[in-house]
Design an enzyme around this catalytic site. Structure first.
Site, PDB file in Angstrom:
ATOM      1  N   PRO A   2     -64.449 -20.490  35.318  1.00  0.00           N
ATOM      2  CA  PRO A   2     -63.705 -20.462  34.046  1.00  0.00           C
ATOM      3  C   PRO A   2     -63.768 -21.809  33.338  1.00  0.00           C
ATOM      4  O   PRO A   2     -63.853 -22.850  33.991  1.00  0.00           O
ATOM      5  CB  PRO A   2     -62.271 -20.184  34.493  1.00  0.00           C
ATOM      6  N   GLU A   3     -63.711 -21.799  32.023  1.00  0.00           N
ATOM      7  CA  GLU A   3     -63.560 -23.052  31.278  1.00  0.00           C
ATOM      8  C   GLU A   3     -62.060 -23.298  31.103  1.00  0.00           C
ATOM      9  O   GLU A   3     -61.237 -22.409  31.293  1.00  0.00           O
ATOM     10  CB  GLU A   3     -64.253 -22.933  29.914  1.00  0.00           C
ATOM     11  N   LYS A  59     -58.736 -27.700  35.584  1.00  0.00           N
ATOM     12  CA  LYS A  59     -58.786 -26.266  35.891  1.00  0.00           C
ATOM     13  C   LYS A  59     -57.932 -25.898  37.097  1.00  0.00           C
ATOM     14  O   LYS A  59     -58.077 -24.813  37.648  1.00  0.00           O
ATOM     15  CB  LYS A  59     -60.239 -25.847  36.117  1.00  0.00           C
ATOM     16  N   ARG A 168     -72.363 -46.502  28.709  1.00  0.00           N
ATOM     17  CA  ARG A 168     -72.938 -46.700  27.383  1.00  0.00           C
ATOM     18  C   ARG A 168     -74.388 -46.252  27.245  1.00  0.00           C
ATOM     19  O   ARG A 168     -74.844 -45.917  26.172  1.00  0.00           O
ATOM     20  CB  ARG A 168     -72.774 -48.162  26.955  1.00  0.00           C
ATOM     21  N   ARG A 277     -78.259 -29.555  31.257  1.00  0.00           N
ATOM     22  CA  ARG A 277     -77.602 -28.310  30.860  1.00  0.00           C
ATOM     23  C   ARG A 277     -78.223 -27.763  29.582  1.00  0.00           C
ATOM     24  O   ARG A 277     -78.675 -28.514  28.723  1.00  0.00           O
ATOM     25  CB  ARG A 277     -76.108 -28.569  30.586  1.00  0.00           C
TER      26      ARG A 277
END
Ligand SMILES: [Zn+2]
Length: 288
Positions: A2-3, A59, A168, A277
């Site tokens: 789940p997000e 979460k 950075r 991703r």
């Protein structure tokens, strides 16, 4: 998995339906779903306690009890929480168990509550868990203590900025997905917030101004708030508190919209890979 907005949807359901209830009995059908050990209260230890708050950290769901312990839980891939009582409710991985007779084959724990209610923890694949730990220890759990601030907490920006400064040379997308820098932003929300502020996902953080970074933190908050209001992103598996599929993805500006026109400039959305991703962006609005 789940997000965060889905887990927040679950938390809100728990807040509405189980806070104030007393636990009258606990039936554990799968021992590994409610682990016991040093520092952990066995299931019998929560019997008689009243649930006083439903919280969330990233979460992880937290139900505080009035006996100085908290039930801490993670739904993982296939977990769901279902309430049966005066009002039926369920959220999490969408299976027939959300609506059917319980307990069933996927039920791992049955928290029996007063007012003729039950809180069922169902989990087909048994990766999820619930633990009873002392409430002051919750924030010290290793996976909670290391978490960065959440975008939904606007006061967390300076801390986010401070943590981000250590990365950075990393791409801005990787920084957004790093839970130690900022917690709770999954792939969908990273892509959507970068589009909102017109920043290319592959840009090194060093080339993102402080002003843009602040806008990005705010955009992540906005897009997650919208998703919570719409019942979660429904990335295939998640349904909202009433068993409805979330509507957020239908409103996405870039996520899974490759080849379709940008809602701002009409250029076709591109899918590429950043931070390992699948990443969606507008090559014109987010040129850099
Ligand atoms: Zn565009």
């Amino acid at each position: 998995m789940p997000e965060l907005p889905e887990v927040e949807t679950v938390r809100r359901g728990l807040e509405r339906l189980v806070v104030g209830r007393r636990i009258t009995a606990v039936d554990v059908f799968e021992a590994k779903s409610f682990p016991v050990g040093p520092g952990l209260l066995p299931p019998a230890g929560v019997v008689g306690a009243r649930i006083v708050a439903a919280r969330r950290r990233a979460k992880v769901l937290i139900l505080d009890l009035d006996n100085e312990y908290s039930l801490v839980g993670h739904l993982k891939m296939t977990g769901q929480l279902v309430v049966r009582g005066p009002e039926d409710w369920g959220a999490g991985h969408p299976t027939d168990s959300l609506l059917g007779e319980l307990p069933d084959r996927s039920t791992r724990i049955d928290f029996r509550l007063d007012a003729d209610s039950h809180l069922f923890f169902n989990d087909q694949r048994k990766f999820g868990w619930v633990k009873a730990i002392p409430t002051p220890m919750v924030e010290q759990l290793p996976f909670i203590a290391s978490l960065g601030p959440e975008p939904l907490d606007a006061a967390g920006f300076p801390e986010f900025q401070r943590r981000a400064a250590r990365h950075r040379r990393t791409t801005v997308k990787a920084v957004l997905l790093n839970q130690q820098v900022v917690s709770g932003i999954g792939n969908i929300y990273a892509d959507e917030s970068l589009w909102a502020v017109r920043v290319n996902p592959a840009r090194p953080l060093a080339e993102v101004s402080d002003r843009k970074l602040r806008q990005l933190f705010q955009a992540a908050s906005d897009v997650m708030t919208l998703s919570i209001e719409l019942g979660g992103s429904t990335d295939r598996n998640y349904v909202d508190a009433e068993g409805n599929r979330g509507a957020y993805l239908g409103f996405a500006n870039v996520f899974r919209r490759q080849g379709q026109p940008c809602h701002r400039c009409g250029t076709a959305i591109v899918k590429t890979k950043v931070a390992g991703r699948g990443t969606h962006y507008c090559p014109r609005c987010q040129r850099r």
